[in-house]
Design a protein around this motif. Sequence first.
Motif, mmCIF file in Angstrom:
data_model
loop_
_atom_site.group_PDB
_atom_site.id
_atom_site.type_symbol
_atom_site.label_atom_id
_atom_site.label_comp_id
_atom_site.label_asym_id
_atom_site.label_seq_id
_atom_site.Cartn_x
_atom_site.Cartn_y
_atom_site.Cartn_z
ATOM 1 N N PRO A 1 -41.397 -70.991 25.529
ATOM 2 C CA PRO A 1 -42.458 -70.158 24.960
ATOM 3 C C PRO A 1 -42.283 -69.992 23.453
ATOM 4 O O PRO A 1 -41.191 -69.643 22.983
ATOM 5 N N SER B 1 -43.028 -64.095 22.417
ATOM 6 C CA SER B 1 -44.223 -64.833 22.802
ATOM 7 C C SER B 1 -45.366 -63.877 23.131
ATOM 8 O O SER B 1 -45.151 -62.703 23.424
ATOM 9 N N SER B 2 -46.581 -64.387 23.093
ATOM 10 C CA SER B 2 -47.743 -63.596 23.482
ATOM 11 C C SER B 2 -48.894 -64.535 23.812
ATOM 12 O O SER B 2 -49.011 -65.622 23.230
ATOM 13 N N PRO C 1 -47.851 -56.612 30.213
ATOM 14 C CA PRO C 1 -46.979 -57.702 30.669
ATOM 15 C C PRO C 1 -47.806 -58.876 31.183
ATOM 16 O O PRO C 1 -48.838 -58.696 31.819
ATOM 17 N N ASP D 1 -46.324 -65.045 36.960
ATOM 18 C CA ASP D 1 -45.925 -64.810 35.578
ATOM 19 C C ASP D 1 -46.572 -65.870 34.691
ATOM 20 O O ASP D 1 -46.409 -67.062 34.935
ATOM 21 N N THR E 1 -46.289 -65.821 31.129
ATOM 22 C CA THR E 1 -45.757 -65.569 29.796
ATOM 23 C C THR E 1 -46.079 -66.721 28.859
ATOM 24 O O THR E 1 -45.865 -67.881 29.200
ATOM 25 N N SER E 2 -46.578 -66.386 27.688
ATOM 26 C CA SER E 2 -46.965 -67.306 26.607
ATOM 27 C C SER E 2 -48.208 -68.113 26.935
ATOM 28 O O SER E 2 -48.619 -68.983 26.147
ATOM 29 N N TRP F 1 -47.231 -60.095 26.977
ATOM 30 C CA TRP F 1 -45.840 -60.364 26.645
ATOM 31 C C TRP F 1 -45.007 -60.550 27.909
ATOM 32 O O TRP F 1 -45.417 -60.180 29.011
ATOM 33 N N SER F 2 -43.806 -61.087 27.725
ATOM 34 C CA SER F 2 -42.867 -61.156 28.839
ATOM 35 C C SER F 2 -42.546 -59.738 29.293
ATOM 36 O O SER F 2 -42.757 -58.770 28.547
ATOM 37 N N GLN F 3 -42.020 -59.606 30.485
ATOM 38 C CA GLN F 3 -41.749 -58.267 31.005
ATOM 39 C C GLN F 3 -40.689 -57.547 30.177
ATOM 40 O O GLN F 3 -40.789 -56.341 29.953
ATOM 41 N N SER F 4 -39.686 -58.275 29.692
ATOM 42 C CA SER F 4 -38.648 -57.628 28.883
ATOM 43 C C SER F 4 -39.210 -57.187 27.533
ATOM 44 O O SER F 4 -38.925 -56.075 27.063
ATOM 45 N N SER G 1 -42.321 -56.523 26.928
ATOM 46 C CA SER G 1 -43.279 -55.449 27.208
ATOM 47 C C SER G 1 -42.598 -54.097 27.263
ATOM 48 O O SER G 1 -43.106 -53.114 26.714
#
Length: 324
Positions: free
Chosen positions: A88, A106-107, A191, A222, A224-225, A234-237, A239
């Motif tokens: 990502p 990432s987003s 997330p 999921d 992510t990215s 965003w990723s959960q972490s 977020s």
Amino acid sequence: MKRPRLTLALPIILGFLAAFPAQASAQSSDVPAWLQKHVGLNDGQIAPVVLHRARALYQQKRRKGQVANPCYLAMDATRPSTTGSGKPARRFYIICEAQKSFRAVSSGYGNGRKLQRADFSNGRQCARNFSNAEGSKLTAGGAYVTAETRTSFKGYYSQSGKRRPFHRTFLLYDGEGDTRNARERAIGGHPAVFLKWQCRFPNPDSPHADKDGYVPYGKLVDYTSGRSNGCTTWSQSASREILDLVEGNPTTLYLYPASDDINAVAKAVTSGKSLSQAGLYWNATCLKAIGAPKFWPKKTLQPVINKWRRSLPKQPSTDLPICK
């Protein structure tokens, strides 16, 4: 720790300096040395114009007393979703100058739609289309301020052999200018995960059960990215970090590119002009992939979306099957 390479950014930085000497001078003199190390076009760095605008927005809102958070946010939606190695790519920035902290994560960006009357869909790697039209599922760049959060129940999923409830928190944005309809569009941050419903099972004791005592069950997906419905994802972490940062303590988010940037870049590409010489910025990898970006203003795109919605046949309501 290796110093970030700035060589790839040099042509665009020089172009920006030449075209906007007053802005660039203020930018280079104001930005502290520790933060300047993060300025550039490589993954994990922030482009000069994105940082300049994000700082200017934040400082303006601080002076007016509209935000007091020691950190601010920025995003560069011209960057690709993944790096050359497939990881990502980082295009969302959390900047805390008092703590000398800079983090790039990432987003997602808006995936758009492909309609018969207009194709404003985006690929998975680079965004070409942008809009502030409701229902467009596209990203709109410009100035935002984070607002309240809302947490909603999405259903149950399996974890460690047990069915667990899944709740997702959504951070609302308030915009201005092209982004002033952010609430109308339900634009915010959350997330990059959703629950893909598969069936329903009886759980009458659950506060989320329907009138017949059933709750939805599905699989967590999921993305992510990847792409979104126009929100930042965003990723959960990441977020958790962002939501903890702004909960009850709003801050600014500058999302690049704004409509004027998109139109200017498209005009330069069409006329064959160099972006650096014109003092413009777009990620080179994505510009090569998309050819030229396009901004679809609300007044142009909204009637197309509304007509498409009216043409859709009414779908009968159906219940999820019972889980086996």
